[in-house]
Enzyme design. Sequence first.
Site, PDB file in Angstrom:
ATOM      1  N   TYR A  73      -7.593 -66.041   8.919  1.00  0.00           N
ATOM      2  CA  TYR A  73      -7.425 -64.667   9.389  1.00  0.00           C
ATOM      3  C   TYR A  73      -7.077 -63.737   8.231  1.00  0.00           C
ATOM      4  O   TYR A  73      -7.570 -62.625   8.146  1.00  0.00           O
ATOM      5  CB  TYR A  73      -6.328 -64.584  10.467  1.00  0.00           C
ATOM      6  CG  TYR A  73      -6.271 -63.210  11.091  1.00  0.00           C
ATOM      7  CD1 TYR A  73      -7.076 -62.903  12.191  1.00  0.00           C
ATOM      8  CD2 TYR A  73      -5.457 -62.218  10.563  1.00  0.00           C
ATOM      9  CE1 TYR A  73      -7.063 -61.634  12.739  1.00  0.00           C
ATOM     10  CE2 TYR A  73      -5.439 -60.941  11.119  1.00  0.00           C
ATOM     11  CZ  TYR A  73      -6.243 -60.654  12.207  1.00  0.00           C
ATOM     12  OH  TYR A  73      -6.241 -59.403  12.744  1.00  0.00           O
ATOM     13  N   PHE A 125     -27.007 -37.761   6.538  1.00  0.00           N
ATOM     14  CA  PHE A 125     -27.488 -38.969   7.200  1.00  0.00           C
ATOM     15  C   PHE A 125     -26.837 -39.014   8.581  1.00  0.00           C
ATOM     16  O   PHE A 125     -25.698 -38.577   8.753  1.00  0.00           O
ATOM     17  CB  PHE A 125     -27.205 -40.248   6.402  1.00  0.00           C
ATOM     18  CG  PHE A 125     -27.784 -41.433   7.115  1.00  0.00           C
ATOM     19  CD1 PHE A 125     -29.159 -41.604   7.165  1.00  0.00           C
ATOM     20  CD2 PHE A 125     -26.984 -42.309   7.822  1.00  0.00           C
ATOM     21  CE1 PHE A 125     -29.719 -42.647   7.906  1.00  0.00           C
ATOM     22  CE2 PHE A 125     -27.541 -43.353   8.561  1.00  0.00           C
ATOM     23  CZ  PHE A 125     -28.922 -43.521   8.596  1.00  0.00           C
ATOM     24  N   THR A 126     -27.559 -39.566   9.548  1.00  0.00           N
ATOM     25  CA  THR A 126     -27.154 -39.484  10.959  1.00  0.00           C
ATOM     26  C   THR A 126     -25.713 -39.948  11.199  1.00  0.00           C
ATOM     27  O   THR A 126     -24.876 -39.175  11.682  1.00  0.00           O
ATOM     28  CB  THR A 126     -28.116 -40.316  11.825  1.00  0.00           C
ATOM     29  OG1 THR A 126     -28.183 -41.645  11.293  1.00  0.00           O
ATOM     30  CG2 THR A 126     -29.510 -39.719  11.824  1.00  0.00           C
ATOM     31  N   ASP A 216     -22.545 -42.345  -1.152  1.00  0.00           N
ATOM     32  CA  ASP A 216     -23.082 -43.293  -0.176  1.00  0.00           C
ATOM     33  C   ASP A 216     -23.925 -44.259  -0.998  1.00  0.00           C
ATOM     34  O   ASP A 216     -25.044 -43.948  -1.403  1.00  0.00           O
ATOM     35  CB  ASP A 216     -23.926 -42.574   0.880  1.00  0.00           C
ATOM     36  CG  ASP A 216     -24.448 -43.548   1.931  1.00  0.00           C
ATOM     37  OD1 ASP A 216     -24.520 -44.762   1.629  1.00  0.00           O
ATOM     38  OD2 ASP A 216     -24.805 -43.103   3.037  1.00  0.00           O
ATOM     39  N   LYS A 259     -28.391 -53.102   3.470  1.00  0.00           N
ATOM     40  CA  LYS A 259     -29.599 -52.658   2.755  1.00  0.00           C
ATOM     41  C   LYS A 259     -29.657 -53.365   1.393  1.00  0.00           C
ATOM     42  O   LYS A 259     -30.038 -54.525   1.320  1.00  0.00           O
ATOM     43  CB  LYS A 259     -29.591 -51.134   2.604  1.00  0.00           C
ATOM     44  CG  LYS A 259     -29.956 -50.377   3.877  1.00  0.00           C
ATOM     45  CD  LYS A 259     -28.844 -50.312   4.871  1.00  0.00           C
ATOM     46  CE  LYS A 259     -29.022 -49.251   5.921  1.00  0.00           C
ATOM     47  NZ  LYS A 259     -27.937 -49.266   6.909  1.00  0.00           N
ATOM     48  N   ARG A 383     -37.978 -39.974  12.225  1.00  0.00           N
ATOM     49  CA  ARG A 383     -36.939 -39.311  11.434  1.00  0.00           C
ATOM     50  C   ARG A 383     -37.313 -37.835  11.400  1.00  0.00           C
ATOM     51  O   ARG A 383     -37.898 -37.338  10.458  1.00  0.00           O
ATOM     52  CB  ARG A 383     -36.850 -39.866  10.009  1.00  0.00           C
ATOM     53  CG  ARG A 383     -36.325 -41.289   9.936  1.00  0.00           C
ATOM     54  CD  ARG A 383     -34.821 -41.443   9.923  1.00  0.00           C
ATOM     55  NE  ARG A 383     -34.155 -41.491  11.193  1.00  0.00           N
ATOM     56  CZ  ARG A 383     -33.014 -42.155  11.407  1.00  0.00           C
ATOM     57  NH1 ARG A 383     -32.464 -42.866  10.447  1.00  0.00           N
ATOM     58  NH2 ARG A 383     -32.414 -42.104  12.570  1.00  0.00           N
ATOM     59  N   PHE A 450     -31.283 -40.390  19.081  1.00  0.00           N
ATOM     60  CA  PHE A 450     -32.529 -41.097  18.759  1.00  0.00           C
ATOM     61  C   PHE A 450     -32.470 -42.579  19.107  1.00  0.00           C
ATOM     62  O   PHE A 450     -33.484 -43.204  19.381  1.00  0.00           O
ATOM     63  CB  PHE A 450     -32.878 -40.932  17.274  1.00  0.00           C
ATOM     64  CG  PHE A 450     -31.777 -41.375  16.349  1.00  0.00           C
ATOM     65  CD1 PHE A 450     -30.756 -40.498  16.005  1.00  0.00           C
ATOM     66  CD2 PHE A 450     -31.745 -42.656  15.837  1.00  0.00           C
ATOM     67  CE1 PHE A 450     -29.730 -40.906  15.171  1.00  0.00           C
ATOM     68  CE2 PHE A 450     -30.722 -43.073  14.998  1.00  0.00           C
ATOM     69  CZ  PHE A 450     -29.706 -42.191  14.667  1.00  0.00           C
TER      70      PHE A 450
END
Length: 478
Positions: A73, A125-126, A216, A259, A383, A450
């Site tokens: 943990y 970005f969303t 980011d 990514k 997009r 979306f």
Amino acid sequence: MTTRSWAEPWKIKVVEPIRMTDRRERERAIRDAGYNTFLLRSEDVYIDLLTDSGTSAMSDRQWAGMMLGDEAYAGSRNFYHLERAVRDYYGYEHLIPTHQGRGAEHILSRILIKPGDHVAGNMYFTTTRAHQELAGATFHDVIVAEAHDPRSEHPFKGDVDLAKLSALVDEVGAEHVPYLSIAATVNMAGGQPISLANLKAVYEFAHSRGIKVILDATRAVENAWFIQQREQGQRDRTVAEILFDLCRHSDGATMSGKKDSLVNIGGWLGLRDEALAAKARNLVVVFEGLHTYGGLAGRDMEAMAIGIEESVQEEHIRSRIGQVLYLGTKLMEAGVPVVRPIGGHAVFLDAAAILPHVPREEFPAQALAAALYVDSGVRAMERGTVSSGRDPQTGANRVPKLELVRLTIPRRVYTQAHMDVTAESVIDVFEKRERVAGLRFTYEPEYLRFFQARFEPVGAAGIFKDAGAARAVETAKA
Ligand code: F0G
């Protein structure tokens, strides 16, 4: 012979069979999915280019790392491996793991934003903007104008327009701008990079006004490759060196490991400031999990630590971006309007240019993605206007300049033959583009619409206006 082809720098050890579907099945599947490719079952998809997020293939080393998961943990040894990898390659002293990128965005937005604040960045970005807005901030786009023009060949369409940024800071007051939200590469602009020189200038400006810079870093390795290829004086540096240098010009980063880092789940928040990191560590316990796992299993952190090392290898990144370019070049050669130059993680179709007969209120990109799926089972993503959502103040649809369909390439998953099949289908749909119908909402969710919205074709039985007639012809021929 003077030209030599390149090939993927890996060979295939395990395969995952894919199910083939016929056109009738796909027409039914897309109707059942409300013409939203997010709502399709993956079993009904042939080549899945919905996203490069969490869809990459892990290496044998990463899979071996999964067996080394220390599922304690607290204080798992895999956390310390990940911390080392982030320090070595990204340079952030303090690591707060999160279940994925938006977990880091959530924590960061909560610790830095006060209601009424303003956050500026190189396009939204969303999920990033959603967390900034939920924390009470207004997001301002200060990207260069070229980013909004799909035809501009600007090599760094992710750059910040410093004049726009400085005017904004003067207008709202630096004390109301807690940080700049800078993406490398810029997803919504078409996977376009920011230059090192621009980021340096942004960082210097921000610090002169007492504002932080948060990167980011989701696709920063891909950005580093573009810097190596395109920016003056960077050709002889490794991607790893450039990545480290990029991050040096920021106070922290949010990261979706799904990514660049070649894992199926995972993310982190990296910070330099100890006091800020202490706040983040405290908050992560409330929302994600203890600060040494943040919602991840030990094995996931191990796979991400190994994935970070693999992601900066030159051969890997060359072939990854090379494959995207291969698909993009095929489409450009066939005259299909795409965002130029071809970006790092995806080829973006210019749906507004492809479907000029579909008004923006009928969501051309959403319609084009549905049509492509019906044609071949290739799954892409909208997009454009649907992704952009509504203005929280006025409730009006935000209509962005870019109305795009994203063909997103997972890493190490598909071969060039898959790219050929994809290109052929896109070209076929392009040739019958007049037959594609627009869409209207039948269900519109409140947040990030979306993902879950449903639609129906406007004035047609299917996404191709004359689908019924075409099928009758096919049947008659058969
Ligand atoms: N930042 C960028 C630039 C992204 O592209 C994403 C995710 C996130 C943050 C959020 O990360 O998904 O791990 O929570 N992009 C995915 C995509 C969803 O398909 O482009 P996450």
